[in-house]
Motif scaffolding. Structure first.
Motif, mmCIF file in Angstrom:
data_model
loop_
_atom_site.group_PDB
_atom_site.id
_atom_site.type_symbol
_atom_site.label_atom_id
_atom_site.label_comp_id
_atom_site.label_asym_id
_atom_site.label_seq_id
_atom_site.Cartn_x
_atom_site.Cartn_y
_atom_site.Cartn_z
ATOM 1 N N THR A 30 8.166 -9.201 0.518
ATOM 2 C CA THR A 30 7.324 -8.652 1.584
ATOM 3 C C THR A 30 6.400 -9.714 2.173
ATOM 4 O O THR A 30 6.109 -9.702 3.370
ATOM 5 C CB THR A 30 6.497 -7.465 1.072
ATOM 6 O OG1 THR A 30 5.718 -7.859 -0.067
ATOM 7 C CG2 THR A 30 7.400 -6.300 0.682
ATOM 8 N N SER A 31 5.958 -10.660 1.348
ATOM 9 C CA SER A 31 5.103 -11.744 1.829
ATOM 10 C C SER A 31 5.887 -12.682 2.738
ATOM 11 O O SER A 31 5.364 -13.168 3.758
ATOM 12 C CB SER A 31 4.503 -12.523 0.653
ATOM 13 O OG SER A 31 3.685 -11.687 -0.138
ATOM 14 N N LEU A 65 7.349 -0.143 1.768
ATOM 15 C CA LEU A 65 8.269 -1.250 1.509
ATOM 16 C C LEU A 65 7.998 -1.901 0.156
ATOM 17 O O LEU A 65 8.919 -2.111 -0.646
ATOM 18 C CB LEU A 65 8.147 -2.283 2.630
ATOM 19 C CG LEU A 65 9.188 -3.403 2.661
ATOM 20 C CD1 LEU A 65 10.584 -2.834 2.773
ATOM 21 C CD2 LEU A 65 8.898 -4.341 3.836
ATOM 22 N N LEU A 66 6.740 -2.246 -0.118
ATOM 23 C CA LEU A 66 6.401 -2.879 -1.396
ATOM 24 C C LEU A 66 6.679 -1.939 -2.562
ATOM 25 O O LEU A 66 7.245 -2.345 -3.580
ATOM 26 C CB LEU A 66 4.927 -3.298 -1.401
ATOM 27 C CG LEU A 66 4.410 -3.919 -2.703
ATOM 28 C CD1 LEU A 66 5.148 -5.222 -3.012
ATOM 29 C CD2 LEU A 66 2.904 -4.156 -2.633
ATOM 30 N N LEU A 79 8.415 -11.771 4.563
ATOM 31 C CA LEU A 79 8.635 -11.029 5.807
ATOM 32 C C LEU A 79 7.419 -11.109 6.732
ATOM 33 O O LEU A 79 7.539 -11.388 7.925
ATOM 34 C CB LEU A 79 8.965 -9.569 5.495
ATOM 35 C CG LEU A 79 10.339 -9.297 4.887
ATOM 36 C CD1 LEU A 79 10.442 -7.832 4.469
ATOM 37 C CD2 LEU A 79 11.437 -9.643 5.880
ATOM 38 N N MET A 80 6.225 -10.897 6.163
ATOM 39 C CA MET A 80 5.019 -10.939 6.984
ATOM 40 C C MET A 80 4.721 -12.367 7.438
ATOM 41 O O MET A 80 4.330 -12.594 8.587
ATOM 42 C CB MET A 80 3.830 -10.368 6.210
ATOM 43 C CG MET A 80 2.556 -10.299 7.039
ATOM 44 S SD MET A 80 1.269 -9.325 6.220
ATOM 45 C CE MET A 80 -0.179 -9.823 7.159
ATOM 46 N N TYR A 116 3.950 -3.660 5.473
ATOM 47 C CA TYR A 116 4.550 -4.588 4.510
ATOM 48 C C TYR A 116 4.252 -4.227 3.055
ATOM 49 O O TYR A 116 5.058 -4.529 2.164
ATOM 50 C CB TYR A 116 4.055 -6.013 4.778
ATOM 51 C CG TYR A 116 4.537 -6.562 6.097
ATOM 52 C CD1 TYR A 116 5.844 -7.012 6.251
ATOM 53 C CD2 TYR A 116 3.679 -6.615 7.199
ATOM 54 C CE1 TYR A 116 6.289 -7.509 7.463
ATOM 55 C CE2 TYR A 116 4.118 -7.112 8.411
ATOM 56 C CZ TYR A 116 5.418 -7.557 8.546
ATOM 57 O OH TYR A 116 5.860 -8.049 9.752
ATOM 58 N N ARG A 117 3.103 -3.620 2.814
ATOM 59 C CA ARG A 117 2.693 -3.386 1.424
ATOM 60 C C ARG A 117 2.466 -1.908 1.119
ATOM 61 O O ARG A 117 1.774 -1.564 0.168
ATOM 62 C CB ARG A 117 1.440 -4.222 1.116
ATOM 63 C CG ARG A 117 1.765 -5.705 1.089
ATOM 64 C CD ARG A 117 0.564 -6.564 0.799
ATOM 65 N NE ARG A 117 -0.327 -6.715 1.941
ATOM 66 C CZ ARG A 117 -0.115 -7.569 2.944
ATOM 67 N NH1 ARG A 117 0.974 -8.325 2.960
ATOM 68 N NH2 ARG A 117 -0.978 -7.669 3.943
ATOM 69 N N GLU A 152 -0.670 -3.127 9.717
ATOM 70 C CA GLU A 152 0.041 -4.297 9.206
ATOM 71 C C GLU A 152 0.201 -4.237 7.691
ATOM 72 O O GLU A 152 1.301 -4.476 7.159
ATOM 73 C CB GLU A 152 -0.698 -5.564 9.610
ATOM 74 C CG GLU A 152 0.090 -6.840 9.372
ATOM 75 C CD GLU A 152 -0.556 -8.046 10.000
ATOM 76 O OE1 GLU A 152 0.172 -8.874 10.565
ATOM 77 O OE2 GLU A 152 -1.801 -8.172 9.925
ATOM 78 N N ASP A 153 -0.866 -3.917 6.982
ATOM 79 C CA ASP A 153 -0.793 -3.882 5.524
ATOM 80 C C ASP A 153 0.115 -2.767 5.020
ATOM 81 O O ASP A 153 0.870 -2.954 4.059
ATOM 82 C CB ASP A 153 -2.199 -3.729 4.932
ATOM 83 C CG ASP A 153 -2.980 -5.027 4.937
ATOM 84 O OD1 ASP A 153 -2.759 -5.840 5.855
ATOM 85 O OD2 ASP A 153 -3.805 -5.243 4.040
ATOM 86 N N CYS A 164 -0.661 -13.183 1.705
ATOM 87 C CA CYS A 164 0.014 -11.942 1.308
ATOM 88 C C CYS A 164 0.184 -11.863 -0.205
ATOM 89 O O CYS A 164 0.037 -10.784 -0.797
ATOM 90 C CB CYS A 164 1.367 -11.842 2.000
ATOM 91 S SG CYS A 164 1.277 -11.558 3.771
ATOM 92 N N CYS A 213 -1.266 -9.003 -2.538
ATOM 93 C CA CYS A 213 -0.449 -8.255 -3.501
ATOM 94 C C CYS A 213 -1.080 -8.288 -4.885
ATOM 95 O O CYS A 213 -1.033 -7.295 -5.628
ATOM 96 C CB CYS A 213 0.964 -8.831 -3.548
ATOM 97 S SG CYS A 213 1.974 -8.429 -2.097
#
Length: 303
Positions: free
Chosen positions: A175-176, A158-159, A178-179, A154-155, A150-151, A201, A205
């Protein structure tokens, strides 16, 4: 003078929009392609998603697809997975365990507040003897693979890639969102859950920004899920697995308990996240993510 090359390539290599498009174009079919493999493995193991075996199967296969797409992008860009926030040399480093300890203690404090408010009962032991260690270890492994998936989704790539295009904090917000939005689909996700996930999120970050990679954030996320699901036996993200240590129960208004989503979707947890944000801002100093050397096109500096 118009240059077709300039549409695709900027001063730091392939432009962000095209890189993201290629990544998503690979990841989506890979994700759906894992479906039959996951179904086959779940049938062979007679596993359900509420068991540690089911969680391991689903997230291990999904993680493999994610790493494949990210690895291909790293090859295209002349980078490495470490540039996307996951340097293996720092795996399970001191900051990972610091994050895990902070997370578990914070969760315990949150649940104690709910107990004092009369909306939570810790219950009795559900496991005994060797089963405590067996289920504890298996769930620790399952949750680590789950939060890594999961992390890093998104991070990870993508991040990092969004950061190279629009800056870190705008990328963190995107990204936050999105999650957080994805958690709308979780059981009990029509309440505060997605918003609280969005706040979490942003804090995650912040931790990545200050530590330089995902490892402390992974410790925080993994310890929270393990503590909630296995140790205390309360839902996390609307999910509750089989084989937990305590038989805790929530009984009270949703704004306090989070309802079926779990305590993380209550307002007390929103307060905790604000405290986390202040704490990590004061404790962790300096911006270490992303690595400036990784942001510019590495191939440009190798010639």
């Amino acid at each position: 003078m118009f240059s077709l090359r300039a549409v695709f390539v900027g001063p730091d290599g392939l432009r962000v929009g095209w890189r993201l498009l290629i990544f998503v174009a690979m990841l989506v079919p890979l994700y759906f392609g894992t479906g039959p493999i996951i179904d086959f493995a779940m049938r062979k193991l007679h596993a359900e998603m509420s068991t540690h075996a089911g969680v391991l199967v689903v997230f291990s296969i999904t993680l493999a697809a994610l790493f494949l797409a990210s690895g291909i992008m790293a090859k295209i860009e002349g980078r490495s997975i470490a540039d996307y926030g996951l340097p293996w040399r720092r795996a399970f480093c001191g900051q990972f365990w610091q994050g895990a300890a902070i997370s578990f203690v914070s969760l315990t404090a949150l649940l104690c507040v709910l107990r004092l408010a009369g909306v939570l009962s810790f219950g009795s032991l559900a496991l005994h003897g060797a089963d405590i260690w067996r289920y504890g270890a298996l769930w620790a492994l399952a949750f680590f693979v789950g939060v890594l998936t999961e992390d890093f989704l998104y991070r990870g790539y993508l991040l990092f890639t969004l950061t190279t295009g629009i800056g870190f904090w705008p990328a963190a917000v995107v990204t936050s969102l999105l999650m957080g939005g994805a958690h709308f689909l979780n059981p009990g996700g029509h309440g505060l859950g997605p918003f609280i996930t969005f706040l979490y999120c942003l804090v995650s970050c912040l931790v990545i920004r200050r530590t330089g990679d995902l490892w402390m954030a992974l410790g925080i996320h993994g310890a929270w899920d393990w503590g909630a699901n296995f140790f205390y036996g309360v839902p996390s993200g609307g999910q509750l697995g089989q084989g937990h240590l305590l038989n805790a129960s929530l009984h009270g208004p949703t704004w306090l308990t989070g309802g079926t989503f779990g305590p993380e979707a209550g307002w007390p947890n929103a307060v905790l996240l604000v405290i986390w944000g202040i704490f990590f801002s004061v404790w962790l100093r300096g911006a270490r993510y992303p690595n400036p050397a990784a942001v510019s096109d590495p191939r440009r500096h190798s010639t």
